[in-house]
Design a protein around this motif. Structure first.
Motif, PDB file in Angstrom:
ATOM      1  N   THR A 206      52.052 -16.108 -15.072  1.00 43.75           N
ATOM      2  CA  THR A 206      51.168 -15.262 -15.879  1.00 43.75           C
ATOM      3  C   THR A 206      51.157 -13.832 -15.342  1.00 43.75           C
ATOM      4  O   THR A 206      51.192 -12.864 -16.118  1.00 43.75           O
ATOM      5  CB  THR A 206      49.741 -15.838 -15.889  1.00 43.75           C
ATOM      6  N   SER A 207      51.107 -13.688 -14.026  1.00 44.17           N
ATOM      7  CA  SER A 207      51.147 -12.350 -13.425  1.00 44.17           C
ATOM      8  C   SER A 207      52.467 -11.655 -13.733  1.00 44.17           C
ATOM      9  O   SER A 207      52.507 -10.458 -14.054  1.00 44.17           O
ATOM     10  CB  SER A 207      50.943 -12.446 -11.910  1.00 44.17           C
ATOM     11  N   TYR A 208      53.552 -12.404 -13.642  1.00 46.47           N
ATOM     12  CA  TYR A 208      54.877 -11.845 -13.919  1.00 46.47           C
ATOM     13  C   TYR A 208      54.976 -11.406 -15.377  1.00 46.47           C
ATOM     14  O   TYR A 208      55.507 -10.334 -15.686  1.00 46.47           O
ATOM     15  CB  TYR A 208      55.937 -12.894 -13.610  1.00 46.47           C
ATOM     16  N   THR A 209      54.429 -12.203 -16.295  1.00 47.79           N
ATOM     17  CA  THR A 209      54.447 -11.851 -17.717  1.00 47.79           C
ATOM     18  C   THR A 209      53.700 -10.544 -17.967  1.00 47.79           C
ATOM     19  O   THR A 209      54.106  -9.731 -18.818  1.00 47.79           O
ATOM     20  CB  THR A 209      53.811 -12.981 -18.552  1.00 47.79           C
ATOM     21  N   HIS A 210      52.627 -10.306 -17.233  1.00 49.20           N
ATOM     22  CA  HIS A 210      51.852  -9.075 -17.383  1.00 49.20           C
ATOM     23  C   HIS A 210      52.369  -7.948 -16.485  1.00 49.20           C
ATOM     24  O   HIS A 210      51.745  -6.892 -16.407  1.00 49.20           O
ATOM     25  CB  HIS A 210      50.377  -9.351 -17.063  1.00 49.20           C
ATOM     26  N   GLN A 211      53.501  -8.184 -15.821  1.00 45.95           N
ATOM     27  CA  GLN A 211      54.098  -7.169 -14.942  1.00 45.95           C
ATOM     28  C   GLN A 211      53.123  -6.708 -13.859  1.00 45.95           C
ATOM     29  O   GLN A 211      53.030  -5.516 -13.547  1.00 45.95           O
ATOM     30  CB  GLN A 211      54.592  -5.979 -15.761  1.00 45.95           C
ATOM     31  N   ARG A 212      52.414  -7.658 -13.289  1.00 44.41           N
ATOM     32  CA  ARG A 212      51.479  -7.364 -12.207  1.00 44.41           C
ATOM     33  C   ARG A 212      51.941  -8.068 -10.940  1.00 44.41           C
ATOM     34  O   ARG A 212      52.061  -9.298 -10.914  1.00 44.41           O
ATOM     35  CB  ARG A 212      50.060  -7.826 -12.560  1.00 44.41           C
ATOM     36  N   PRO A 213      52.198  -7.326  -9.880  1.00 43.73           N
ATOM     37  CA  PRO A 213      52.609  -7.968  -8.623  1.00 43.73           C
ATOM     38  C   PRO A 213      51.446  -8.693  -7.956  1.00 43.73           C
ATOM     39  O   PRO A 213      50.278  -8.330  -8.120  1.00 43.73           O
ATOM     40  CB  PRO A 213      53.074  -6.784  -7.767  1.00 43.73           C
ATOM     41  N   VAL A 214      51.790  -9.732  -7.214  1.00 45.01           N
ATOM     42  CA  VAL A 214      50.805 -10.489  -6.437  1.00 45.01           C
ATOM     43  C   VAL A 214      51.090 -10.242  -4.955  1.00 45.01           C
ATOM     44  O   VAL A 214      52.226 -10.412  -4.497  1.00 45.01           O
ATOM     45  CB  VAL A 214      50.883 -11.998  -6.746  1.00 45.01           C
ATOM     46  N   ILE A 215      50.077  -9.833  -4.220  1.00 45.59           N
ATOM     47  CA  ILE A 215      50.176  -9.659  -2.772  1.00 45.59           C
ATOM     48  C   ILE A 215      49.501 -10.843  -2.105  1.00 45.59           C
ATOM     49  O   ILE A 215      48.315 -11.109  -2.323  1.00 45.59           O
ATOM     50  CB  ILE A 215      49.499  -8.347  -2.314  1.00 45.59           C
ATOM     51  N   GLY A 216      50.260 -11.589  -1.276  1.00 41.53           N
ATOM     52  CA  GLY A 216      49.692 -12.740  -0.587  1.00 41.53           C
ATOM     53  C   GLY A 216      49.668 -13.961  -1.482  1.00 41.53           C
ATOM     54  O   GLY A 216      50.311 -13.979  -2.526  1.00 41.53           O
ATOM     55  N   PRO A 217      48.903 -14.975  -1.107  1.00 36.82           N
ATOM     56  CA  PRO A 217      48.075 -15.032   0.105  1.00 36.82           C
ATOM     57  C   PRO A 217      48.800 -15.539   1.344  1.00 36.82           C
ATOM     58  O   PRO A 217      48.220 -15.563   2.426  1.00 36.82           O
ATOM     59  CB  PRO A 217      46.969 -16.014  -0.296  1.00 36.82           C
ATOM     60  N   SER A 218      50.066 -15.955   1.192  1.00 34.99           N
ATOM     61  CA  SER A 218      50.762 -16.575   2.319  1.00 34.99           C
ATOM     62  C   SER A 218      52.265 -16.420   2.150  1.00 34.99           C
ATOM     63  O   SER A 218      52.761 -16.037   1.078  1.00 34.99           O
ATOM     64  CB  SER A 218      50.407 -18.068   2.409  1.00 34.99           C
ATOM     65  N   ALA A 219      52.995 -16.732   3.206  1.00 35.90           N
ATOM     66  CA  ALA A 219      54.458 -16.659   3.147  1.00 35.90           C
ATOM     67  C   ALA A 219      55.019 -17.644   2.132  1.00 35.90           C
ATOM     68  O   ALA A 219      56.006 -17.346   1.444  1.00 35.90           O
ATOM     69  CB  ALA A 219      55.039 -16.936   4.535  1.00 35.90           C
TER      70      ALA A 219
END
Length: 293
Positions: A206-219
């Protein structure tokens, strides 16, 4: 004789003032824990380093003050909390959420080293990768609500506004969709009720579809498709632990995040979002330089 006395005095000076018996403890040992203990022993030959199962330890107040206790799970921490007396102790591998129900007043000689990534570090990483970002979105639930002020402060320090939404039901995507429409990035919080193997696909796609990067939460989330995260591996934990052990116990921080860390990132995600991605090493170096006093 005078030469022998001089040699003995030199040896005493060379020995660290805080040489001690360091005892790791948890409900049970395993090869990973033993490997960690062995590595610290190799690093600190002047100390006695060992693992003792929790059920083999006496009450904390019965242990010598010269001991240093390293508590590796919540039962070991709970055992330490039963006695206000006892030697200097450090709780490791405890997340902020796991510790949310701890007593307001802890034993005087107990410190905690959080297992979470530092919110300030995560926000500074977001700023390095997204210099134009103005709003950071953050999902939370009843377990993680108490962390909002710390994340809000971390966002403010990077000249960002924190946009938050409670996510009581992860099957309902409306809070996520709201954040993606009202923020420039999504900040993953170390809340396993929200960020887990059941939610990862929906969150990242969903984040990728909205072109929004996600930072974290883990490796592990970066491997699955978030943009980047700070994290600490075994060598970082050992370095952080040594930094604490090298201090007199009265200087141990009451609470702290690991002082040593690395950065991991996902080049494929960065390319798809048209984000210029420096090397992980350079990102970690810039973050570390920003934390130097």
């Amino acid at each position: 004789m005078s030469r022998l006395i001089l040699l003995y005095c030199c040896l005493l000076i060379a020995l660290p003032a805080w040489a001690a018996e360091i005892i790791f403890s948890s409900t049970a040992g395993n090869p990973a824990i033993q490997g960690f203990v062995n590595e610290l022993q190799q690093r600190r030959p002047h100390d006695q380093v060992s693992f003792v199962a929790l059920n083999k330890l006496p009450a904390p107040s019965q242990l010598p003050d010269t001991n240093r206790l390293i508590l590796l799970d919540r039962p070991a921490l709970d055992w330490r909390l039963t006695d206000p007396a006892g030697p200097p102790s450090l709780g490791m591998r405890i997340s902020r959420i796991q510790a949310r129900d701890l007593p307001a007043t802890l034993p005087a000689q107990l410190s905690l080293l959080w297992s979470d990534p530092s919110p300030q570090r995560q926000m500074r990483l977001a700023r390095l990768l997204l210099p134009a970002a103005k709003r950071a979105g953050l999902l939370f639930d009843a377990d993680s609500a108490f962390l909002l002020e710390e994340y809000r402060q971390a966002a403010t320090e990077q000249d960002m506004r924190l946009v938050t939404r409670r996510w009581p039901d992860t099957r309902d995507s409306r809070p996520l969709l709201y954040l993606l429409s009202h923020s420039d990035l999504l900040l993953g919080i170390n809340d396993t009720s929200l960020f887990n193997s059941l939610t990862v696909k929906n969150l990242l796609l969903t984040s990728y579809t909205h072109q929004r990067p996600v930072i974290g939460p883990s490796a592990s989330f970066v491997q699955a498709g978030s943009l980047a995260s700070t994290y600490s591996d075994q060598s970082d934990w050992l370095d952080s632990l040594e930094d604490i052990l090298n201090q007199s116990p009265d200087r141990w921080p009451k609470y702290s995040y690991p002082g040593h860390f690395k950065v991991t990132s996902n080049p494929q995600v960065a390319r798809s979002l048209a984000i210029e991605l420096p090397s992980n090493e350079s990102l970690a170096q810039k973050l570390a330089e920003g934390e130097q006093p």
